[in-house]
Motif scaffolding. Structure first.
Motif, PDB file in Angstrom:
ATOM      1  N   TYR A 129      -3.512   3.336   9.292  1.00 18.52           N
ATOM      2  CA  TYR A 129      -2.918   4.637   9.001  1.00 18.52           C
ATOM      3  C   TYR A 129      -3.489   5.721   9.921  1.00 18.52           C
ATOM      4  O   TYR A 129      -4.679   5.780  10.176  1.00 18.52           O
ATOM      5  CB  TYR A 129      -3.151   5.051   7.547  1.00 18.52           C
ATOM      6  N   CYS A 175       3.610   3.325   3.966  1.00 22.95           N
ATOM      7  CA  CYS A 175       3.154   1.997   3.566  1.00 22.95           C
ATOM      8  C   CYS A 175       2.620   1.284   4.799  1.00 22.95           C
ATOM      9  O   CYS A 175       2.820   1.728   5.937  1.00 22.95           O
ATOM     10  CB  CYS A 175       4.266   1.190   2.872  1.00 22.95           C
ATOM     11  N   SER A 176       1.957   0.162   4.589  1.00 23.25           N
ATOM     12  CA  SER A 176       1.300  -0.543   5.686  1.00 23.25           C
ATOM     13  C   SER A 176       2.268  -1.164   6.685  1.00 23.25           C
ATOM     14  O   SER A 176       1.865  -1.613   7.750  1.00 23.25           O
ATOM     15  CB  SER A 176       0.369  -1.617   5.129  1.00 23.25           C
ATOM     16  N   LYS A 212      -9.744   3.838   4.390  1.00 28.19           N
ATOM     17  CA  LYS A 212     -10.697   2.733   4.512  1.00 28.19           C
ATOM     18  C   LYS A 212      -9.999   1.400   4.259  1.00 28.19           C
ATOM     19  O   LYS A 212     -10.255   0.412   4.931  1.00 28.19           O
ATOM     20  CB  LYS A 212     -11.855   2.911   3.533  1.00 28.19           C
ATOM     21  N   LYS A 213      -9.108   1.397   3.295  1.00 30.66           N
ATOM     22  CA  LYS A 213      -8.369   0.182   2.960  1.00 30.66           C
ATOM     23  C   LYS A 213      -7.267  -0.095   3.988  1.00 30.66           C
ATOM     24  O   LYS A 213      -6.936  -1.238   4.270  1.00 30.66           O
ATOM     25  CB  LYS A 213      -7.757   0.315   1.563  1.00 30.66           C
ATOM     26  N   TYR A 214      -6.696   0.963   4.556  1.00 28.20           N
ATOM     27  CA  TYR A 214      -5.616   0.849   5.538  1.00 28.20           C
ATOM     28  C   TYR A 214      -5.994   1.568   6.831  1.00 28.20           C
ATOM     29  O   TYR A 214      -5.505   2.658   7.113  1.00 28.20           O
ATOM     30  CB  TYR A 214      -4.306   1.409   4.966  1.00 28.20           C
ATOM     31  N   PRO A 215      -6.874   0.981   7.635  1.00 28.27           N
ATOM     32  CA  PRO A 215      -7.331   1.652   8.858  1.00 28.27           C
ATOM     33  C   PRO A 215      -6.221   1.875   9.893  1.00 28.27           C
ATOM     34  O   PRO A 215      -6.377   2.690  10.794  1.00 28.27           O
ATOM     35  CB  PRO A 215      -8.417   0.714   9.403  1.00 28.27           C
ATOM     36  N   ASP A 244      -5.436   5.541   1.382  1.00 25.73           N
ATOM     37  CA  ASP A 244      -6.846   5.138   1.430  1.00 25.73           C
ATOM     38  C   ASP A 244      -7.103   4.615   2.853  1.00 25.73           C
ATOM     39  O   ASP A 244      -6.826   3.459   3.167  1.00 25.73           O
ATOM     40  CB  ASP A 244      -7.113   4.050   0.392  1.00 25.73           C
ATOM     41  N   GLY A 265       0.796  -1.227   0.000  1.00 26.10           N
ATOM     42  CA  GLY A 265       0.000   0.000   0.000  1.00 26.10           C
ATOM     43  C   GLY A 265       0.823   1.269   0.000  1.00 26.10           C
ATOM     44  O   GLY A 265       0.371   2.306   0.485  1.00 26.10           O
TER      45      GLY A 265
END
Length: 100
Positions: A56, A93-94, A51-54, A49, A40
């Motif tokens: 963050y 990044c994640s 929603k995709k990576y909460p 994003d 990510g």
């Protein structure tokens, strides 16, 4: 010092300088790189994003990540997750982990 020895030393010095320059001239990580996509990565953390990576949270950027191999003020630096590439200091990044 004889001419052969002097030539050898100058060649070694020039080669070392060239290698050091090559290390600094690493390519910047492309967000479309497969490893970057998998983690990510974005070059601008404000574009994560959420929603995709909460995981963050605002303020998380590469320069304050434990994995970042540059200085806090650097525009880009190395990261062991992306060998041979430079990540943006303002990226994310994640795998982000708080510097301790």
């Amino acid at each position: 010092m004889d001419k052969t020895r002097r030539t050898l030393l100058m060649t070694v010095a020039a080669g070392s300088a060239a290698l050091a320059g090559a290390a600094r001239a690493q390519a910047k990580l492309d967000e479309k790189d497969p490893q970057a996509v998998a983690l990510g990565y974005v070059a601008d953390a404000t574009k994560v994003d959420a929603k995709k990576y909460p995981k963050y949270a605002a303020g998380q950027v590469c320069t304050n990540c434990a994995l970042f191999q540059g200085k806090a003020a650097d525009a880009s630096g190395g990261c062991p997750l992306f060998a041979g590439k430079q990540v943006a200091g303002k990226g994310w990044c994640s795998a982000w982990a708080k510097k301790g």
